[in-house]
Write a protein that holds these residues in place. Structure first.
Motif, mmCIF file in Angstrom:
data_model
loop_
_atom_site.group_PDB
_atom_site.id
_atom_site.type_symbol
_atom_site.label_atom_id
_atom_site.label_comp_id
_atom_site.label_asym_id
_atom_site.label_seq_id
_atom_site.Cartn_x
_atom_site.Cartn_y
_atom_site.Cartn_z
ATOM 1 N N PRO A 108 0.883 -1.170 0.008
ATOM 2 C CA PRO A 108 0.073 0.008 0.072
ATOM 3 C C PRO A 108 0.769 1.357 -0.074
ATOM 4 N N GLN A 109 0.218 2.283 -0.648
ATOM 5 C CA GLN A 109 1.024 3.628 -0.819
ATOM 6 C C GLN A 109 0.018 4.561 -0.185
ATOM 7 N N VAL A 110 0.721 5.860 0.324
ATOM 8 C CA VAL A 110 -0.219 6.862 0.569
ATOM 9 C C VAL A 110 0.186 8.152 -0.223
ATOM 10 N N ILE A 111 -1.043 8.722 -0.705
ATOM 11 C CA ILE A 111 -0.928 9.842 -1.625
ATOM 12 C C ILE A 111 -1.971 10.948 -1.090
ATOM 13 N N LYS A 112 -1.113 12.146 -1.483
ATOM 14 C CA LYS A 112 -1.756 13.554 -0.849
ATOM 15 C C LYS A 112 -2.924 13.774 -1.822
ATOM 16 N N VAL A 113 -4.041 14.055 -1.095
ATOM 17 C CA VAL A 113 -5.337 14.415 -1.826
ATOM 18 C C VAL A 113 -5.999 15.572 -1.360
ATOM 19 N N PRO A 114 -6.291 16.654 -2.365
ATOM 20 C CA PRO A 114 -6.677 17.892 -1.660
ATOM 21 C C PRO A 114 -8.231 17.675 -1.627
ATOM 22 N N VAL A 115 -8.841 17.957 -0.250
ATOM 23 C CA VAL A 115 -10.007 17.715 0.415
ATOM 24 C C VAL A 115 -10.910 18.669 0.371
ATOM 25 N N GLY A 116 -10.635 20.075 0.040
ATOM 26 C CA GLY A 116 -11.275 20.881 0.363
ATOM 27 C C GLY A 116 -10.573 22.433 0.412
ATOM 28 N N CYS A 117 -11.237 23.285 0.541
ATOM 29 C CA CYS A 117 -10.782 24.620 0.492
ATOM 30 C C CYS A 117 -11.140 25.522 1.631
ATOM 31 N N THR A 118 -10.316 26.184 2.237
ATOM 32 C CA THR A 118 -10.649 26.961 3.214
ATOM 33 C C THR A 118 -9.936 28.553 3.369
#
Length: 131
Positions: A108-118
């Motif tokens: 398994p790998q981990v990726i950085k994902v944009p989940v919103g904007c604040t």
């Protein structure tokens, strides 16, 4: 069990159900309903990779355009790009880490994902005078 015990259990269940039903229910929002009603609008992108599990990941990025509600209602505060002498506000993406697996690789790998904007408030300081 005794009759009183059954009555106590039934009364407890009725009270618990009444409590749950009496609580205010949280509002549920559908992404398409709120995408352009936030101070920092977002753009939704579906990242599709047939060699990845999960195959599709929803990316929620800060929109490049300013919030249309700010323009329409002539709002000039908060993340409507108004700058103040003591702070600057800007829309920034929020990220989370998603565990994925690629075909042919069981690790398994981990990726950085944009989940919103604040809206982010950043303090500024005045530059010292140059002599």
């Amino acid at each position: 069990m005794s009759h009183e015990r059954y009555l106590f259990i039934a009364a407890s269940i009725v009270l618990a159900a009444a409590y749950v039903l009496a609580r205010p229910q949280p509002k549920e929002f559908v992404l398409s309903d709120v995408v352009n009603k936030t101070m920092c609008p977002i753009e939704v992108e579906i990242n599709d990779n047939p060699d990845r599990i999960p195959r599709r990941i929803k990316y929620l990025r800060c929109a490049a355009r300013p919030n249309k509600l700010c323009t329409e209602h002539h709002i000039s505060h908060g993340c409507c790009r108004q700058h103040h002498h003591a702070f600057v506000t800007e829309c920034v993406e929020i990220y989370d880490w998603v565990h994925v697996t690629f075909k042919g690789n069981d690790v398994p790998q981990v990726i950085k994902v944009p989940v919103g904007c604040t809206c982010l408030i950043e303090e500024t300081t005045a530059a010292a005078e140059v002599s």
